[in-house]
Scaffold this motif. Structure first.
Motif, PDB file in Angstrom:
ATOM      1  N   VAL A  58       0.869  -1.176   0.000  1.00  0.00           N
ATOM      2  CA  VAL A  58       0.000   0.000   0.000  1.00  0.00           C
ATOM      3  C   VAL A  58       0.908   1.230   0.000  1.00  0.00           C
ATOM      4  O   VAL A  58       1.784   1.340   0.865  1.00  0.00           O
ATOM      5  N   PRO A  59       0.748   2.154  -0.969  1.00  0.00           N
ATOM      6  CA  PRO A  59       1.631   3.325  -1.007  1.00  0.00           C
ATOM      7  C   PRO A  59       1.573   4.126   0.285  1.00  0.00           C
ATOM      8  O   PRO A  59       0.511   4.287   0.897  1.00  0.00           O
ATOM      9  N   TRP A  60       2.715   4.611   0.705  1.00  0.00           N
ATOM     10  CA  TRP A  60       2.820   5.448   1.904  1.00  0.00           C
ATOM     11  C   TRP A  60       3.387   6.803   1.512  1.00  0.00           C
ATOM     12  O   TRP A  60       2.718   7.820   1.614  1.00  0.00           O
ATOM     13  N   MET A  61       4.628   6.824   1.049  1.00  0.00           N
ATOM     14  CA  MET A  61       5.252   8.046   0.539  1.00  0.00           C
ATOM     15  C   MET A  61       5.775   7.722  -0.858  1.00  0.00           C
ATOM     16  O   MET A  61       6.965   7.410  -1.022  1.00  0.00           O
ATOM     17  N   PRO A  62       4.887   7.767  -1.854  1.00  0.00           N
ATOM     18  CA  PRO A  62       5.258   7.297  -3.194  1.00  0.00           C
ATOM     19  C   PRO A  62       6.450   8.022  -3.790  1.00  0.00           C
ATOM     20  O   PRO A  62       7.268   7.407  -4.477  1.00  0.00           O
ATOM     21  N   THR A  63       6.574   9.323  -3.544  1.00  0.00           N
ATOM     22  CA  THR A  63       7.673  10.072  -4.152  1.00  0.00           C
ATOM     23  C   THR A  63       9.028   9.623  -3.619  1.00  0.00           C
ATOM     24  O   THR A  63      10.050   9.829  -4.268  1.00  0.00           O
ATOM     25  N   LEU A  64       9.049   9.013  -2.440  1.00  0.00           N
ATOM     26  CA  LEU A  64      10.297   8.503  -1.866  1.00  0.00           C
ATOM     27  C   LEU A  64      10.407   6.985  -2.013  1.00  0.00           C
ATOM     28  O   LEU A  64      11.330   6.380  -1.458  1.00  0.00           O
ATOM     29  N   ASP A  65       9.469   6.391  -2.758  1.00  0.00           N
ATOM     30  CA  ASP A  65       9.460   4.943  -2.949  1.00  0.00           C
ATOM     31  C   ASP A  65       9.328   4.205  -1.621  1.00  0.00           C
ATOM     32  O   ASP A  65       9.896   3.125  -1.430  1.00  0.00           O
ATOM     33  N   ILE A  66       8.586   4.791  -0.685  1.00  0.00           N
ATOM     34  CA  ILE A  66       8.353   4.157   0.616  1.00  0.00           C
ATOM     35  C   ILE A  66       6.893   3.731   0.667  1.00  0.00           C
ATOM     36  O   ILE A  66       5.998   4.533   0.383  1.00  0.00           O
ATOM     37  N   ALA A  67       6.673   2.475   1.018  1.00  0.00           N
ATOM     38  CA  ALA A  67       5.307   1.950   1.033  1.00  0.00           C
ATOM     39  C   ALA A  67       5.150   0.983   2.192  1.00  0.00           C
ATOM     40  O   ALA A  67       6.128   0.532   2.795  1.00  0.00           O
ATOM     41  N   LEU A  68       3.899   0.685   2.504  1.00  0.00           N
ATOM     42  CA  LEU A  68       3.599  -0.339   3.500  1.00  0.00           C
ATOM     43  C   LEU A  68       3.666  -1.688   2.785  1.00  0.00           C
ATOM     44  O   LEU A  68       2.653  -2.314   2.486  1.00  0.00           O
ATOM     45  N   ARG A  69       4.892  -2.110   2.497  1.00  0.00           N
ATOM     46  CA  ARG A  69       5.111  -3.370   1.791  1.00  0.00           C
ATOM     47  C   ARG A  69       5.244  -4.499   2.800  1.00  0.00           C
ATOM     48  O   ARG A  69       6.086  -4.435   3.695  1.00  0.00           O
ATOM     49  N   LEU A  70       4.421  -5.497   2.650  1.00  0.00           N
ATOM     50  CA  LEU A  70       4.450  -6.655   3.539  1.00  0.00           C
ATOM     51  C   LEU A  70       4.741  -7.897   2.708  1.00  0.00           C
ATOM     52  O   LEU A  70       4.255  -8.037   1.579  1.00  0.00           O
ATOM     53  N   ARG A  71       5.518  -8.799   3.295  1.00  0.00           N
ATOM     54  CA  ARG A  71       5.956  -9.990   2.561  1.00  0.00           C
ATOM     55  C   ARG A  71       6.053 -11.163   3.524  1.00  0.00           C
ATOM     56  O   ARG A  71       6.690 -11.065   4.578  1.00  0.00           O
ATOM     57  N   LEU A  72       5.398 -12.256   3.180  1.00  0.00           N
ATOM     58  CA  LEU A  72       5.434 -13.456   4.004  1.00  0.00           C
ATOM     59  C   LEU A  72       6.160 -14.552   3.241  1.00  0.00           C
ATOM     60  O   LEU A  72       5.747 -14.945   2.154  1.00  0.00           O
ATOM     61  N   ASP A  73       7.274 -15.040   3.822  1.00  0.00           N
ATOM     62  CA  ASP A  73       7.983 -16.190   3.276  1.00  0.00           C
ATOM     63  C   ASP A  73       8.139 -17.225   4.384  1.00  0.00           C
ATOM     64  O   ASP A  73       7.531 -17.119   5.454  1.00  0.00           O
TER      65      ASP A  73
END
Length: 951
Positions: A58-73
């Motif tokens: 989910v985008p958070w600070m798109p201009t800084l390429d910072i997002a609420l990226r979640l990943r399950l491995d």
């Protein structure tokens, strides 16, 4: 994302449940976390194949390429099961451990414990470097508050823990910045797969050192080990979660997370293997010197984590899978052991092995639980700890490189494991038999502290501790059940496919021989325990690691005080004078070196500027000459109103309104202060007058010159033109000032909103803990029967005006709030207008006791922040935090109202600003004072008036 949100829901629901059912809310929390653990386990099948992941962003600070990226491995699934599963057990344990007498005290406990679970869940799922750091620091804060709320003696340990772990946070921050700058991405998985790690050895080594430091501070590795035993002041459930699943596991997870990029690096391997084995032996030795079962457990955690760090340092896929298996085994037996310590403490009244006697007979189930968990920790067949310990020794024996290295590492591992066997025996024998751990007699001990009648704990109290102990017993023989999960975790940590092949009995191998050696040596050590006790009782050093950290803390404070003493003064003149002097020097230098700016005053300047300038001068100049405080206040207010008019004349309606309203409320606040100050300013020397006048004139000249030189010299900027052209398209609003505040730069406004709320809280805290200066008694030289002495009747005009006008002003403020997106207004301005209505209510009261504005301003502070946060979270549904949501609302009389969620955000600003003003009126206005004091002061004033009249 749903898992993360569900964890927060568990926090809120449990907090609400504590109000109704007190400590039993732990069962609610246990059910919530347990359900989430089951959900993760059910979905884990999606990530058990090598390379399989589940991701969401989910985008958070798109201009800084910072997002609420979640990943399950696979690695994340393992740690989530530990975090949520052990968390559920600890919450169920808390439902019986905590006192049942005080309901509200447990709300904070459950809130911070569950926020800890939320932070760990976010840390494990984070696939964005910035998000990873945020959750990392949140775990630090949660541990600090959990420790700090544990009693009067907890403050110093909490601060020491914060200092050590915050140092690791800074190291991780530097690593994050380096990684983003070098790899060009904030995505964790992409950054770890970058070619920069192989191409730039210096970058790789620097990140390896920084990440290792960050992890070692969290996982209590030498030389950062001291905080973990120091944190034992926290309640046992906190310790159980912190040791088994939360704080220390964060460091282990970080090491495994970065292993794909750093495994095989000489710096990485050298730091982790060396530090891990040193810590394993050191922690074991310290455990053998302690008498408090909880302290023994704490140092055993330090030692066991050393094993895990060392095997991660080996870096092969098999070693990393072994680290994952050992982490799971450690979580199970350490959770059980800590909960057992709490049971013993509550049932027997002490944790000191010098006082405990015969608990094996009195508490057989507790003893059996401790035996199972302890044997697993010692690596005894057929428990899960045995399997993990065997494969760990195998990894140490085959690290790659020269043969002597494997021999040295394996021998060190055997030594540390033998010490583990010894302190496990110390726990079992000291806690449940007559073994005291020392032959010395300590007269300071309360030998009657343990009651004569000690009974077994209730099944509900025992079950959470027994469950992980039994799991260790079952999973040892059934180790194949863990192959998919540990194999997937090892694959994720190694960055390449790996299939786990752990076995309870793999034949007559070197590992089995080492295990037998450990057991034999351990039995020898236990048989000679009384002799060894005398050896370990000897003091090795004259200081402890805790002493070192405390000296660093107090030394830093002392150094800061000394540096501050160089400029510290209570005199305001120095604080105000020095910055203005520096400003004047800078202005003079600019005049000398700057090119010509052309004509400072343009010939087409409007004549109104000169009039308004003269008006400002006519109010400011007398202000510095008068001696009456009230007169000075009136003149300063006049200057502020003149500046507001100037803003209106220049077309800055929003700024002018803000200036006007702030001026009004400032005057009200200053009037409240003037009641407590002398009528006149004190006299100052002529020399000081000359110096201050020179500073004021110089600063004023510099400011005026800069204003004339820097304004009107260029066309509108590209940014300004963009706002003019696109404000309606982007935001649906037409008030550019408001749209900048609540649409384009909403995050800045959110920060300012937080500052306003904090300022209000500080005002309440300061005025609530410090006694206000008494008000000046005003003697009325009139008889008591005079109409002038009847305040209620005399204030009738202002009360009538306030009664009818104040509500209109508040309604007007709401109108300005609604229209702020399109016309001058908005949250801040409307709040100031509403605040003037409340101020009118206050000033219209006939007596202090009737003056308070009976609005819950403390709740308004919280409401403002909560409304703003919820608005921001809602924005994530359409792109990013605080992004406005817009839609049209049909109106009954026709047309549409263009609604935007920025209006709700503005409402949060409104609440916070109004709350600040009400807080100032009620707190600074003196209505906090006891009614008796007010009455007594009024009597004294009346008596003096009578004496003057009779005289």
């Amino acid at each position: 994302m749903m898992l993360l949100g569900a964890t927060l829901v568990v926090v809120v629901v449990t907090m609400a449940a504590t109000v109704a059912i007190g400590r039993a809310a732990g069962w609610v929390a246990a059910a919530g976390l347990g359900a989430l653990a089951v959900a993760v386990a059910m979905r884990a099948s999606e990530v058990l194949e090598p390379g399989s992941v589940v991701s969401e962003s989910v985008p958070w600070m798109p201009t800084l390429d910072i997002a609420l990226r979640l990943r399950l491995d696979g690695l994340g699934a393992l740690f989530l099961i530990i975090v949520l599963g052990i968390g559920a057990l600890v919450m169920a344990y808390s439902a019986r451990y905590l006192s049942g007498r005080d309901i509200h005290r447990h709300t904070g406990y459950y809130a911070w414990m569950l926020l800890f679970a939320f932070a760990m869940t976010g840390l494990v799922l984070a696939d964005d470097l910035v998000l990873l750091f945020v959750f990392w620091e949140l775990t630090t804060l949660c541990s600090f508050f959990l420790i700090n709320r544990s009693g009067r003696k907890a403050s110093a340990p909490a601060v020491r823990t914060l200092l050590v772990t915050a140092m690791g946070g800074l190291a991780l921050l530097f690593a994050v910045v380096l990684i983003i700058a070098r790899t060009g991405t904030t995505v964790v998985s992409e950054a770890l797969a970058s070619d920069a790690w192989q191409a730039d050895g210096g970058f790789t080594a620097a990140v390896a050192v920084l990440v290792a430091i960050a992890a070692m501070t969290k996982s209590a590795q030498f030389p950062f080990h001291m905080w973990l035993p120091d944190a034992m002041v926290a309640p046992t459930p906190v310790s159980a979660y912190l040791h088994a699943a939360a704080m220390v596991k964060a460091g282990i997870y970080l090491l495994l997370l970065f292993s794909p990029a750093l495994a095989g690096t000489v710096v990485w391997q050298s730091i982790l293997v060396t530090t891990g084995l040193i810590t394993a032996i050191m922690g074991a030795v310290f455990a053998l010197r302690r008498f408090d079962l909880k302290e023994i457990m704490a140092y055993s955690t330090v030692s066991q984590l050393g094993f895990i760090v060392a095997i991660i340092g080996i870096g092969t896929p098999g070693a990393l899978a072994t680290a994952a298996l050992y982490t799971l085994g450690h979580a199970l037996f350490k959770a059980a052991l800590f909960m057992v310590v709490g049971i013993v403490d509550q049932q027997a009244g002490t944790r000191d092995i010098r006082l405990l006697r015969g608990l094996a007979r009195r508490m057989p189930v507790t003893f059996a639980t401790t035996l199972l968990a302890g044997l697993s920790m010692a690596g005894i067949f057929p428990l899960l700890g045995f399997v993990a310990k065997e494969y760990l020794l195998g990894g140490l024996a085959d690290p790659g490189g020269p043969a002597w290295l494997g021999v040295a590492l394996a021998a060190t591992g055997v030594l540390a494991a033998t010490a583990t066997f010894a302190y496990t025996a110390r726990i079992l024998l000291g806690g449940f038999t007559d073994y005291r751990g020392t032959e010395r007699v300590d007269d300071t001990l309360d030998t009657h502290r343990m009651p004569q009648m000690v009974s077994e704990a209730s099944p509900a109290f025992l079950a959470p501790a027994l469950a992980p102990a039994l799991a260790g017993l079952v999973l040892g023989p059934a180790i194949v059940w863990l192959h998919p999960l540990t194999g997937a975790a090892g694959s994720a940590a190694a960055g390449e496919p790996y299939t786990a092949t752990f076995a309870l009995f793999a034949g007559f191998t070197l590992e089995l021989a080492l295990s037998i050696t450990i057991i034999v040596l351990g039995l020898v050590v236990v048989s000679q325990r009384r002799r060894l006790d005398r050896v370990f009782e000897r003091r090795i050093l004259s200081f402890t690691a805790i002493d070192v950290v405390e000296k660093m803390r107090t030394g830093s404070i002392a150094l800061g005080a000394r540096v501050g003493d160089l400029t510290r003064t209570d005199g305001q003149a120095l604080h105000l004078g020095v910055p203005w002097i520096l400003l004047g020097i800078i202005a003079a230098a600019a005049i000398v070196v700057a090119p010509t700016a052309g004509a400072l005053i343009q010939p087409d300047e409007p004549w109104t500027d000169a009039v308004l300038f003269a008006l400002v001068a006519a109010t400011v100049i007398p202000t510095v000459l008068v001696r009456s405080r009230l007169t000075a206040l009136v003149l300063v207010g006049g200057a502020g109103f003149a500046v507001a008019i100037w803003f209106f004349a220049l077309g800055a309606i929003d700024v002018g309104l803000t200036q006007l309203l702030v001026e009004l409320l400032t005057v009200v606040a200053l009037v409240l202060i003037l009641r407590r100050l002398p009528r006149r300013f004190h006299r100052v020397s002529r020399q000081r007058t000359i110096v201050t006048a020179a500073i004021a004139l110089g600063a004023g000249f510099a400011a005026t010159l800069a204003t004339l030189a820097f304004t009107g010299r260029r066309e509108i900027s590209a940014v300004g033109q963009y706002f003019l052209d696109n404000v309606y398209i982007d935001t649906g609003g037409e008030n550019i000032v408001n749209t900048i505040l609540v649409d384009y730069r909403a995050l800045d406004t959110f920060g300012e909103l937080t500052v306003v709320a904090v300022a209000g809280i500080v005002v309440m805290a300061v005025l609530g803990t410090r006694r206000l200066i008494g008000e000046r008694d005003v003697a009325l030289a009139v008889p008591e029967t005079s109409a002038l002495a009847r305040s209620h009747d005399n204030t009738m005009p202002i009360r009538v005006v306030a009664h009818w006008t104040a509500p209109v002003i508040v309604v007007l403020s709401l109108y300005l709030l609604l229209r702020g997106h399109y016309e001058p207004g908005g949250g801040f301005i409307s709040a100031l207008v509403g605040a003037t209505g409340f101020a009118l209510f206050y000033l219209g009261a006939s007596a202090d006791r009737l003056a308070p504005v009976r609005w819950p301003y403390r709740g308004l502070f919280a409401s403002g922040i909560i409304v703003a946060v919820l608005t921001g979270v809602a924005g994530m549904a359409v792109g990013s935090f605080l992004r406005p949501i817009r839609f049209d609302i049909p109106l009954p009389w026709g047309g549409e109202y263009a609604f935007t969620s920025a209006l709700i955000f503005d409402l949060g600003v409104y609440f916070a600003v109004v709350a600040v003003v009400i807080a100032v009126l009620n707190e600074l206005g003196g209505v906090r004072e006891r009614h008796g004091e007010i009455v007594e002061r009024a009597k004294r004033s009346t008596e003096r008036a009578r004496e003057e009249v009779s005289a």
